[in-house]
Design a protein around this motif. Sequence first.
Motif, mmCIF file in Angstrom:
data_model
loop_
_atom_site.group_PDB
_atom_site.id
_atom_site.type_symbol
_atom_site.label_atom_id
_atom_site.label_comp_id
_atom_site.label_asym_id
_atom_site.label_seq_id
_atom_site.Cartn_x
_atom_site.Cartn_y
_atom_site.Cartn_z
ATOM 1 N N TYR A 266 0.823 -1.225 0.000
ATOM 2 C CA TYR A 266 0.000 0.000 0.000
ATOM 3 C C TYR A 266 0.848 1.264 0.000
ATOM 4 C CZ TYR A 266 -4.170 -2.782 0.830
ATOM 5 O OH TYR A 266 -5.198 -3.670 0.700
ATOM 6 N N LYS A 267 0.249 2.323 -0.572
ATOM 7 C CA LYS A 267 0.884 3.653 -0.578
ATOM 8 C C LYS A 267 -0.095 4.673 -0.003
ATOM 9 C CE LYS A 267 1.923 4.762 -4.726
ATOM 10 N NZ LYS A 267 2.401 5.116 -6.068
ATOM 11 N N ASP A 268 0.444 5.631 0.754
ATOM 12 C CA ASP A 268 -0.410 6.660 1.347
ATOM 13 C C ASP A 268 -0.394 7.941 0.521
ATOM 14 O OD1 ASP A 268 -1.211 5.563 4.106
ATOM 15 O OD2 ASP A 268 0.941 5.142 3.996
ATOM 16 N N ASN A 269 -1.540 8.575 0.449
ATOM 17 C CA ASN A 269 -1.629 9.912 -0.150
ATOM 18 C C ASN A 269 -2.891 10.580 0.383
ATOM 19 O OD1 ASN A 269 -1.907 12.209 -1.648
ATOM 20 N ND2 ASN A 269 -2.015 11.184 -3.629
ATOM 21 N N ASN A 270 -2.730 11.367 1.453
ATOM 22 C CA ASN A 270 -3.942 11.924 2.057
ATOM 23 C C ASN A 270 -4.135 13.417 1.778
ATOM 24 O OD1 ASN A 270 -2.022 12.891 3.729
ATOM 25 N ND2 ASN A 270 -3.005 12.292 5.640
ATOM 26 N N VAL A 271 -3.565 13.850 0.639
ATOM 27 C CA VAL A 271 -3.797 15.234 0.221
ATOM 28 C C VAL A 271 -4.916 15.238 -0.823
ATOM 29 C CG1 VAL A 271 -2.764 17.236 -0.922
ATOM 30 C CG2 VAL A 271 -1.407 15.861 0.659
ATOM 31 N N CYS A 272 -5.866 16.140 -0.661
ATOM 32 C CA CYS A 272 -6.979 16.221 -1.605
ATOM 33 C C CYS A 272 -6.471 16.648 -2.983
ATOM 34 C CB CYS A 272 -8.024 17.222 -1.105
ATOM 35 S SG CYS A 272 -9.353 17.504 -2.291
ATOM 36 N N ASP A 273 -6.826 15.878 -4.019
ATOM 37 C CA ASP A 273 -6.366 16.190 -5.378
ATOM 38 C C ASP A 273 -7.096 17.385 -5.967
ATOM 39 O OD1 ASP A 273 -4.623 13.799 -5.736
ATOM 40 O OD2 ASP A 273 -6.533 12.805 -5.333
ATOM 41 N N SER A 274 -8.184 17.776 -5.336
ATOM 42 C CA SER A 274 -8.939 18.910 -5.847
ATOM 43 C C SER A 274 -8.445 20.225 -5.245
ATOM 44 C CB SER A 274 -10.428 18.720 -5.533
ATOM 45 O OG SER A 274 -11.158 19.869 -5.902
ATOM 46 N N CYS A 275 -8.349 20.293 -3.896
ATOM 47 C CA CYS A 275 -8.058 21.594 -3.274
ATOM 48 C C CYS A 275 -6.791 21.596 -2.438
ATOM 49 C CB CYS A 275 -9.249 22.041 -2.436
ATOM 50 S SG CYS A 275 -9.458 21.103 -0.921
ATOM 51 N N GLY A 276 -6.098 20.458 -2.316
ATOM 52 C CA GLY A 276 -4.822 20.416 -1.599
ATOM 53 C C GLY A 276 -4.934 20.296 -0.085
ATOM 54 N N SER A 277 -6.140 20.183 0.460
ATOM 55 C CA SER A 277 -6.295 20.054 1.920
ATOM 56 C C SER A 277 -5.921 18.649 2.386
ATOM 57 C CB SER A 277 -7.746 20.313 2.325
ATOM 58 O OG SER A 277 -8.187 21.540 1.828
ATOM 59 N N GLN A 278 -5.668 18.518 3.693
ATOM 60 C CA GLN A 278 -5.470 17.198 4.289
ATOM 61 C C GLN A 278 -6.825 16.528 4.420
ATOM 62 O OE1 GLN A 278 -2.600 15.601 5.701
ATOM 63 N NE2 GLN A 278 -1.525 17.104 4.433
ATOM 64 N N MET A 279 -6.909 15.280 4.026
ATOM 65 C CA MET A 279 -8.196 14.595 4.100
ATOM 66 C C MET A 279 -8.361 13.917 5.457
ATOM 67 S SD MET A 279 -8.603 13.439 0.150
ATOM 68 C CE MET A 279 -10.289 13.005 0.309
ATOM 69 N N LYS A 280 -9.620 13.726 5.830
ATOM 70 C CA LYS A 280 -9.934 13.134 7.126
ATOM 71 C C LYS A 280 -10.377 11.692 6.924
ATOM 72 C CE LYS A 280 -12.233 14.635 11.191
ATOM 73 N NZ LYS A 280 -13.289 15.381 11.841
ATOM 74 N N GLU A 281 -9.800 10.772 7.730
ATOM 75 C CA GLU A 281 -10.128 9.353 7.538
ATOM 76 C C GLU A 281 -11.587 9.062 7.894
ATOM 77 O OE1 GLU A 281 -7.354 7.204 9.906
ATOM 78 O OE2 GLU A 281 -5.743 7.440 8.447
ATOM 79 N N LEU B 244 -12.196 11.781 3.558
ATOM 80 C CA LEU B 244 -13.122 12.820 3.078
ATOM 81 C C LEU B 244 -12.408 14.159 3.200
ATOM 82 C CD1 LEU B 244 -16.109 13.966 2.517
ATOM 83 C CD2 LEU B 244 -16.318 14.053 5.003
ATOM 84 N N CYS B 245 -12.492 14.983 2.159
ATOM 85 C CA CYS B 245 -11.894 16.314 2.253
ATOM 86 C C CYS B 245 -12.872 17.251 2.957
ATOM 87 C CB CYS B 245 -11.559 16.863 0.870
ATOM 88 S SG CYS B 245 -10.936 18.550 0.959
#
Length: 341
Positions: free
Chosen positions: A26-41, A58-59
């Motif tokens: 697995y690879k992690d990427n928790n930055v929103c691809d739309s607005c750049g915010s940190q996403m919430k699990e 969820l962003c």
Amino acid sequence: MKIHIKRWTFKKGDHLWLEDTKPDMYKDNNVCDSCGSQMKEIAKIVNDNNSIGLVTGLCPECGYVKRTRNLSEDWYADHFAKRWLVGSNHEISDQQILTEDNYIFNKLKKYVQKNGNILDAGCGIGQRLLPFHNNGYKVFGFDPSEERTKIASEVMKNIEVNSAEKYLLATDQVFDLIFFFNVLQFVENPFDVIKKASMKLRPDGFLFFSVGQFYNDANFCQFSHIGLIRSFLSLFTMTELFKELDLWPVEYSESPMEIILQKGVKGPQSMKIIENAKKITEKDINKYVKKTLQMNRLKFFRRTNIKYNGRKITIEKNRSSSNLLPVNFNHDDHDLPILLK
Ligand SMILES: [Zn+2]
């Protein structure tokens, strides 16, 4: 909240199955691809070692939902090329024989002149492209599945085995219409793919896409395990991108989400459609979790059976759990299962 998955059974000949994976895949990427915010699990798959598999986020800013921890792009590319919908079970057999599917054609023919260039991005066996081909349009298509593009290629030229990202970068065609029918949820970054598609559109060309809405399509347990569906788009998440790309909504329906956009031309409905877009929030996810995981039964009996489409999942709730989100789906063994088709 901790949910233990006690048992998950599938009907005979089901096109879905659970496959074991290892944490290091697995690879992690928790930055929103739309607005750049940190996403919430909002959901996590966990094994008895507390190793973590698929994670969904969820962003909080734009309401984008995606896997923030998932198998690699190469892993999925291989899956789509060799294993995706391969076989002949009755549920998918209607997609193995090429006959005209007129749904997209009927929706979009009025927007595109005869002999225009049409691209079906993720064309499968070519059933949605065939009516355009038979009516004098110049058709193009690509799909990552070798088996499925082979069927399309027998009838139409200009069909390739390729991914959206690579095809859209490489092609020097300009299109009157590009459509993605149930495709964007499978790509790593749908915003990037739409950007690339927009660059290949004629100045007043059209873009269509449709994606299912998870809160109508599956219970939260299935939703949280099906990693090949990488993201869940909503109109709200995309409005900034559309403005940036000068793409304007012509027609829109919410569920399944279907949208027709025109490049460079603001239509009479465009602003109304954009202004009515609703952001997906934690509240929406909570509601969806409570309903589809049968929270009332879980609270009362601690255990419940989710039955859907001939499948059955037995789940148990940990008494000590407090917050609803994120939902940890615990598997009582070493496996980190992921749902595939
Ligand atoms: Zn965002």
